[in-house]
Write a protein that holds these residues in place. Sequence first.
Motif, mmCIF file in Angstrom:
data_model
loop_
_atom_site.group_PDB
_atom_site.id
_atom_site.type_symbol
_atom_site.label_atom_id
_atom_site.label_comp_id
_atom_site.label_asym_id
_atom_site.label_seq_id
_atom_site.Cartn_x
_atom_site.Cartn_y
_atom_site.Cartn_z
ATOM 1 N N PRO A 93 0.822 -1.216 0.000
ATOM 2 C CA PRO A 93 0.000 0.000 0.000
ATOM 3 C C PRO A 93 0.854 1.264 0.000
ATOM 4 N N HIS A 94 0.251 2.343 -0.470
ATOM 5 C CA HIS A 94 0.853 3.677 -0.426
ATOM 6 C C HIS A 94 -0.085 4.572 0.379
ATOM 7 N N LYS A 107 5.845 -0.642 2.913
ATOM 8 C CA LYS A 107 6.372 -1.928 2.462
ATOM 9 C C LYS A 107 6.170 -3.050 3.470
ATOM 10 N N ASP A 108 6.032 -2.721 4.751
ATOM 11 C CA ASP A 108 5.855 -3.754 5.771
ATOM 12 C C ASP A 108 4.388 -4.096 6.017
ATOM 13 N N VAL A 109 3.475 -3.387 5.362
ATOM 14 C CA VAL A 109 2.043 -3.642 5.534
ATOM 15 C C VAL A 109 1.603 -4.632 4.469
ATOM 16 N N ARG A 110 0.956 -5.692 4.878
ATOM 17 C CA ARG A 110 0.468 -6.708 3.944
ATOM 18 C C ARG A 110 -1.051 -6.611 3.852
ATOM 19 N N LYS A 127 -3.758 -2.714 -6.369
ATOM 20 C CA LYS A 127 -3.052 -1.568 -5.790
ATOM 21 C C LYS A 127 -3.933 -0.978 -4.702
ATOM 22 N N ILE A 128 -3.319 -0.653 -3.585
ATOM 23 C CA ILE A 128 -4.046 -0.068 -2.464
ATOM 24 C C ILE A 128 -3.457 1.309 -2.178
ATOM 25 N N GLU A 129 -4.327 2.314 -2.196
ATOM 26 C CA GLU A 129 -3.915 3.673 -1.836
ATOM 27 C C GLU A 129 -4.715 4.094 -0.619
#
Length: 150
Positions: A93-94, A107-110, A127-129
Amino acid sequence: MTDRQAIYKMLRGASLRCTAGRMALLETLITAQEPLTQEQLGTELSDTDLNKTTIYRALESFVEAGLVHKAYFRERTWYYELACNCGKVSCHPHFTCKKCGHTQCLKDVRVPVVEGLQPGYVVERQKIELHGLCPDCHNSEFFNKKTNRE
């Protein structure tokens, strides 16, 4: 293996020519703390002989080869990052702060890949925003509200 050797290996592994410009472009993306636009990459590489067209073509060849992906699209502009930071189907996610506008890679979020779609839908990339307040802006907003009450 040095960074230059790793970049060379990435390009050769993708069957791409190892030009100085492509190596500099990948090196910039590797060291970036967040996804970058073509314009930002041009600014970062202003001391090279790369022009906008060359950067655009190199980015498109990187995307096609799977080295880089288009992380998100904002204000009619794509933001690029290394594809090795994500899986084949799902990207990390961003988070974009609505106050300061900064976007951070989480980067550490799944996030699990979406399930339960009706037959006929084929997910090629997820893609997750996330949008909200970053810790700095949240803390300053909280501080301002607290100060105004006193």
